[in-house]
Design a protein around this motif. Sequence first.
Motif, PDB file in Angstrom:
ATOM      1  N   GLN A   3       1.058  -1.180  -0.260  1.00 17.28           N
ATOM      2  CA  GLN A   3      -0.186   0.364   0.329  1.00 17.28           C
ATOM      3  C   GLN A   3       0.595   0.851   0.388  1.00 17.28           C
ATOM      4  OE1 GLN A   3      -0.948   2.224   2.883  1.00 17.28           O
ATOM      5  NE2 GLN A   3      -3.156   3.026   2.571  1.00 17.28           N
ATOM      6  N   GLY A   4       0.731   2.494  -0.882  1.00 16.71           N
ATOM      7  CA  GLY A   4       0.629   3.488  -0.910  1.00 16.71           C
ATOM      8  C   GLY A   4       2.142   3.669  -1.488  1.00 16.71           C
ATOM      9  N   ILE A   5       2.205   2.543  -2.651  1.00 17.51           N
ATOM     10  CA  ILE A   5       3.538   1.975  -3.966  1.00 17.51           C
ATOM     11  C   ILE A   5       3.624   3.602  -4.676  1.00 17.51           C
ATOM     12  CG2 ILE A   5       1.588   1.555  -5.932  1.00 17.51           C
ATOM     13  CD1 ILE A   5       3.573  -0.850  -5.700  1.00 17.51           C
ATOM     14  N   THR A   6       3.516   4.176  -4.629  1.00 15.44           N
ATOM     15  CA  THR A   6       3.910   5.778  -5.637  1.00 15.44           C
ATOM     16  C   THR A   6       4.065   6.287  -4.866  1.00 15.44           C
ATOM     17  OG1 THR A   6       1.319   6.252  -5.750  1.00 15.44           O
ATOM     18  CG2 THR A   6       2.189   5.184  -7.840  1.00 15.44           C
ATOM     19  N   VAL A  28      -1.173  -0.607  -3.998  1.00 12.49           N
ATOM     20  CA  VAL A  28      -2.529  -0.140  -4.005  1.00 12.49           C
ATOM     21  C   VAL A  28      -1.937   1.375  -3.168  1.00 12.49           C
ATOM     22  CG1 VAL A  28      -4.589   0.539  -2.515  1.00 12.49           C
ATOM     23  CG2 VAL A  28      -3.866  -2.004  -3.723  1.00 12.49           C
ATOM     24  N   THR A  29      -2.906   2.463  -4.370  1.00 15.82           N
ATOM     25  CA  THR A  29      -1.962   4.004  -3.519  1.00 15.82           C
ATOM     26  C   THR A  29      -3.937   4.766  -4.640  1.00 15.82           C
ATOM     27  OG1 THR A  29      -0.008   4.359  -4.602  1.00 15.82           O
ATOM     28  CG2 THR A  29      -1.454   6.374  -4.539  1.00 15.82           C
ATOM     29  N   PRO A  30      -4.292   4.743  -3.691  1.00 17.37           N
ATOM     30  CA  PRO A  30      -6.001   5.761  -3.879  1.00 17.37           C
ATOM     31  C   PRO A  30      -5.586   6.918  -4.957  1.00 17.37           C
ATOM     32  CG  PRO A  30      -6.264   5.067  -1.606  1.00 17.37           C
ATOM     33  CD  PRO A  30      -4.258   4.794  -2.070  1.00 17.37           C
ATOM     34  N   THR A  35      -2.174   2.869 -13.229  1.00 13.26           N
ATOM     35  CA  THR A  35      -0.422   2.684 -13.772  1.00 13.26           C
ATOM     36  C   THR A  35       0.102   1.544 -13.038  1.00 13.26           C
ATOM     37  OG1 THR A  35      -0.119   4.026 -11.278  1.00 13.26           O
ATOM     38  CG2 THR A  35      -1.002   5.171 -13.230  1.00 13.26           C
ATOM     39  N   SER A  36       1.865   1.659 -13.364  1.00 17.25           N
ATOM     40  CA  SER A  36       2.103   1.057 -12.891  1.00 17.25           C
ATOM     41  C   SER A  36       3.697   1.214 -12.253  1.00 17.25           C
ATOM     42  CB  SER A  36       2.487  -0.294 -13.536  1.00 17.25           C
ATOM     43  OG  SER A  36       3.445   0.237 -14.278  1.00 17.25           O
ATOM     44  N   PHE A  37       4.293   0.138 -11.336  1.00 17.69           N
ATOM     45  CA  PHE A  37       5.804   0.725 -10.858  1.00 17.69           C
ATOM     46  C   PHE A  37       6.484  -0.430 -10.688  1.00 17.69           C
ATOM     47  CE2 PHE A  37       8.705   0.493  -6.969  1.00 17.69           C
ATOM     48  CZ  PHE A  37       9.738   1.734  -7.380  1.00 17.69           C
TER      49      PHE A  37
END
Length: 278
Positions: A3-6, A28-30, A35-37
């Motif tokens: 969570q908070g990946i970006t 997961v980032t609201p 998108t992707s990382f």
Amino acid sequence: MTQGITGATGQFHTKACKEYGTRMVAGVTPGKGGTSFEDIPVFDSVEKRCGRPRPTPASSTCRRPLPPTPSWNRRTRACLWSSAITEGVPVQDMMRVKRYLKERGTVLVGPNCPGVITPGECKIGIMPGHIHKRGTIGVISRSGTLTYEAVDQLTRLGMGQSTCVGIGGDPIRGLNFVDVLDRFNDDDETEAVVLIGEIGGSAEQDAADWIRAHMKKPVVGFIVGQTAPPGKRMGHAGAIISGGKGTAAEKVEALRGAGVHMAPSPADIGQTMKEALG
């Protein structure tokens, strides 16, 4: 999942987990869905990734409190699926999370912890992977920083680790000392255990009682906060002596009485384990 990946913190630790060999299936980032990382797809919520709410091995890396809301906030929802690095979760919310997971047979590690790692296999959390070495020493700790310190000492002395678990320093947590001790006691790959506690609460006394009655393997212990004045919180929300209870002296006495080899200082944890193993 993470969570908070970006965010910067999420990106750093997600990449580190992936490079260590952990299979990262989604982030997961609201607001960042689609998108992707690092070739990891990002979704707006856990529900959208899973199709329906269900437990998923995960790591929650949000570090700052969110504004209070009438319903559960993002970080609280993330804990339902997480090894929760998250800190600052309100106590009432954490009680609901713990009950929810218990009813569904899901294991929660944390919150406010570095996560869990089995060296050479998988890490879910924020611990530095390079200091860990595969071996036979289990580590359980309420202190994230001292987890790393103990692991580094063990590795430098040639003692690798079977699994290292940060249980966190919050008043309401998932796994406790007894839960992890029980697992290590039955684990054929664990020869001995390092237990790092701190002031506040009675978790260490509970662990001492369990060790006295059930533990078949050597345990080395250290208690953080031995110079803390009564009534002062020392870092963690759960690290506070209240009503004269939960002092370091009480915990040291209880653990020593259970046969635990107590390290005189945090710098001596590794050496104390070496001596305990003969």
